[in-house]
Design a protein around this motif. Sequence first.
Motif, short mmCIF file in Angstrom:
data_model
loop_
_atom_site.label_atom_id
_atom_site.label_comp_id
_atom_site.label_asym_id
_atom_site.label_seq_id
_atom_site.Cartn_x
_atom_site.Cartn_y
_atom_site.Cartn_z
N SER A 128 -7.00 12.25 -8.54
CA SER A 128 -6.34 11.52 -9.63
C SER A 128 -4.86 11.38 -9.31
CB SER A 128 -6.52 12.24 -10.97
OG SER A 128 -7.88 12.35 -11.32
N THR A 129 -4.31 10.23 -9.65
CA THR A 129 -2.89 10.02 -9.41
C THR A 129 -2.40 8.83 -10.24
OG1 THR A 129 -1.21 9.70 -7.69
CG2 THR A 129 -3.21 8.39 -7.48
N THR A 130 -1.10 8.73 -10.40
CA THR A 130 -0.48 7.57 -11.03
C THR A 130 0.17 6.72 -9.95
OG1 THR A 130 -0.06 8.74 -13.10
CG2 THR A 130 1.25 6.77 -12.67
N LEU A 131 -0.22 5.45 -9.90
CA LEU A 131 0.38 4.49 -8.98
C LEU A 131 1.36 3.62 -9.75
CD1 LEU A 131 -2.84 3.27 -7.12
CD2 LEU A 131 -1.21 4.99 -6.32
N GLN A 132 2.53 3.43 -9.18
CA GLN A 132 3.52 2.51 -9.75
C GLN A 132 4.10 1.65 -8.65
OE1 GLN A 132 5.74 5.66 -12.28
NE2 GLN A 132 5.92 3.77 -13.47
N THR A 148 -4.07 0.06 -2.02
CA THR A 148 -3.42 -1.24 -1.88
C THR A 148 -3.46 -1.97 -3.22
OG1 THR A 148 -4.14 -1.35 0.42
CG2 THR A 148 -3.32 -3.38 -0.58
N VAL A 149 -2.32 -2.52 -3.62
CA VAL A 149 -2.18 -3.22 -4.89
C VAL A 149 -2.01 -4.71 -4.59
CG1 VAL A 149 -0.83 -3.45 -7.00
CG2 VAL A 149 -1.10 -1.20 -5.93
N TYR A 150 -2.89 -5.53 -5.16
CA TYR A 150 -2.84 -6.98 -4.98
C TYR A 150 -2.50 -7.66 -6.30
CZ TYR A 150 -5.44 -6.12 -0.64
OH TYR A 150 -5.84 -5.67 0.59
N ASP A 184 -5.09 -5.95 -8.95
CA ASP A 184 -6.30 -5.24 -8.57
C ASP A 184 -5.94 -4.17 -7.54
OD1 ASP A 184 -8.23 -6.37 -10.18
OD2 ASP A 184 -8.57 -8.06 -8.84
N ILE A 185 -6.54 -2.99 -7.71
CA ILE A 185 -6.25 -1.85 -6.84
C ILE A 185 -7.49 -1.52 -6.02
CG2 ILE A 185 -5.65 0.59 -6.76
CD1 ILE A 185 -4.57 -1.31 -9.77
N TYR A 186 -7.30 -1.33 -4.72
CA TYR A 186 -8.37 -0.96 -3.80
C TYR A 186 -7.93 0.30 -3.03
CZ TYR A 186 -10.47 -5.61 -4.41
OH TYR A 186 -11.05 -6.75 -4.93
N PHE A 187 -8.93 1.02 -2.49
CA PHE A 187 -8.58 2.12 -1.59
C PHE A 187 -9.45 2.06 -0.34
CE2 PHE A 187 -12.34 4.39 -2.91
CZ PHE A 187 -12.54 5.39 -1.95
N SER A 188 -8.94 2.67 0.72
CA SER A 188 -9.66 2.75 1.99
C SER A 188 -9.23 4.02 2.71
CB SER A 188 -9.37 1.52 2.85
OG SER A 188 -7.97 1.40 3.09
N TYR A 189 -10.00 4.40 3.72
CA TYR A 189 -9.65 5.55 4.55
C TYR A 189 -9.00 5.06 5.84
CZ TYR A 189 -12.96 8.13 1.59
OH TYR A 189 -13.63 8.69 0.53
N ALA A 231 0.81 -1.21 0.00
CA ALA A 231 0.00 0.00 0.00
C ALA A 231 0.85 1.26 0.00
CB ALA A 231 -0.93 0.00 1.21
N VAL A 232 0.19 2.37 -0.37
CA VAL A 232 0.76 3.70 -0.27
C VAL A 232 -0.33 4.62 0.26
CG1 VAL A 232 0.15 4.33 -2.65
CG2 VAL A 232 2.06 5.49 -1.51
N SER A 233 0.05 5.62 1.05
CA SER A 233 -0.91 6.52 1.69
C SER A 233 -0.81 7.92 1.12
CB SER A 233 -0.68 6.58 3.21
OG SER A 233 -0.86 5.32 3.80
N VAL A 234 -1.96 8.59 1.05
CA VAL A 234 -2.04 9.99 0.61
C VAL A 234 -2.75 10.77 1.70
CG1 VAL A 234 -2.91 11.58 -1.12
CG2 VAL A 234 -2.13 9.30 -1.81
#
Length: 711
Positions: free
Chosen positions: A642-646, A705-707, A658-663, A9-12
């Motif tokens: 909007s953002t680019t995930l790598q 989070t990237v799975y 698969d990409i998911y997001f959560s708070y 995962a990465v946080s913003v």
Amino acid sequence: MPISRSGAAVSVNLKDLDFSRKPHLGKNFEVESDTSDSLVAVTRPLYTVEEVLLWTPDKDGLRTDVFNIATVPLAERTQKQGGVPKTLVCHDMKGGYIEDRFVQGLRGDGCYLLSHWQYIDTFVYFSHHFITLPPPGWTNAAHRHGVKVLGTLITEWDDGAKRCQQFLRDQSSYRSLADKLALMAQHYNFDGWLINIENPLDGTQVKNLQCFVSYLTDVMHTAVQGSEVIWYDSVITTGELKWQDELNDNNRIFFESCDGIFLNYTWKEEGLQRSLEMAGERQHDVYVGVDVFGRNCFGGGGFNCNKALSVIRKQGLSAAIFAPGWVHEKLGADDFCTNQNKFWSLLSDLCPMHGPASLPFVTSFCQGQGQNFYINGQVASRGPWYNLSCQQVQPTFTSAQFSQEKDQGGKKTMVLCTKDSFHGGGSLLLGGTFHHGCDTLSYRLFTSDIPVQCPLLVSYTYKWESGANQTAVHLILHTSGQDKQWVLMGEDDRKEEDTNDATSMRKDILDDSMGKPTVHFTPLPDTQCARLYEQCFGCTREDITEQGWCTRFYMLRDYTAAGCRVEDISLQCVRTGTGEGDAVVCLRLGETRLMNPEDLEKKQKAVVSNVKCSDVSWKKQQLPTTTTADGDSIAANNVLFSTTLQWDFPQSPSPCFDIYFSYKGADGNTTDEVYVGRAHNSVYRVVDLPVVHDKADTDTTIDFTVYPIQG
């Protein structure tokens, strides 16, 4: 394909939102629609010689245009002994780069796709721009079926003549261009080029053109194993633009310099006979053009293309089918599936059929579109969608198989249905009618040449629509071994003496007219399958069964002989009990897999790491209310993010994610994960994700989070 729940995962942080930030994403991004200013990744052609020569596969240590890199390697497929005529498809639809240009797909339906890859050997993506790069969705879909993909170099009219003056000036010029084209194919993971020069040339240019074609073929063969360079029947040795409609002395030098020639469409049968004589042992490298739009073409095109193809095959030559998108472009989207099936069924007896020939073999039958997007039988994203990179291996047999059967009483059907799915956007809907107490309904799915390894993990996932209480379902593998038929049965077929710790085996003779030596297997007991559900699907058995799906796992340990091959895969429905009279049966086949179980273990060890977030932008969106998890309406502000995930991931065949997001709040508590989308490379552009922003809560973050998908 299913997910492994080992992600990164990465946080913003939502503390300081900068609405003035406008990232510069480059020329391979464009606005998503007329009503949006948000940028999405697209595939685009190259327009000039200068643009090609300036292209590099990497810049400042980073790969160029990573969104457009196809990731699926070219699969092995069945091959006929002794060689057979080949079929090339040249895709020319509305100028190219329409819905298929959106690398991450789009929301919508009614888009064009191909699903009859079993009849195709080479796919050319064509447009009238100088350099046509195939969108990665087409390459990924074709490669899963073992079909090669070519880009196009074309010059036309006065602009084309000027470009030829540039790159055919001398050896240095044409070699520089050829070197770049080879690098592009290698970088973007496609398999070669169609060369189409449709403007007159002078004598020096013709000589350099022949050298260019020869040199490009050589460097392509070095850069990409199995690559192809195909010459289009256009200019001749005098430099005149004069279509020959046959292989002769006027175009032979170009044919001899590359891997094949694509003949123009206005041929006569006597010209094909001369082409056959001139080609000699390379007769299958002569691709005779068939224009589906029927412009001055033998047979008139459309649903009469089989007439032209019959004449071509009579001469033992290969065929180049131009613009099969006619069924969509001319006849419309409403009856597209019906018309496309009709088109290819008319050609099926004239096109050698190919199927899978390697492990692992896994398919969910998804065609790259759907009414909703499903993961493990559950809706992950609602609404129609289109993304060719999501297309899975399609059956090599269609419902046309039933028209050839002597007994038509079963009224069998086999269609791709998008109303429900196990993975992706569709499942294979199999139907039929029992008339007698001992009836059997058989459905051939794949012709294959898959090598058997020991042990061999086999599974299939299905869902009943009707007839479950009176039907047993079996997956049948026809093999080259001593026992020709392996019948993978259900739990109810297990005998008391069967062992409980492994797939059981009972040897007997199937009672049919063929009398094929047969082995019956029953599935692993549920107590042995928990880890397999986790490894294959990233979930539990209960997660799948609550959606009405059933998966059977088989571990074939003791009866897999070295050198044995699976040559055919079919499904069989057998009437059970003592019922008489007509009974309707209908089930969905959601997934089929054959693989080495060690591959699952290896993939479990591959993990995502180093997830990064870049090119961030925010947009304001005022909403009067939003709904909490408890169903309460509250005032809230939404912002669009909007953002680019790598991220990094160990190289493996055809990785997708698969990409998911959560708070996450200041107390460390997180909300449930929400599905964002599927990536077919180690990069994903999040576009206009609605994010609830409470100015009073300055410590909240959103986590992506990237799975990895490990199926």
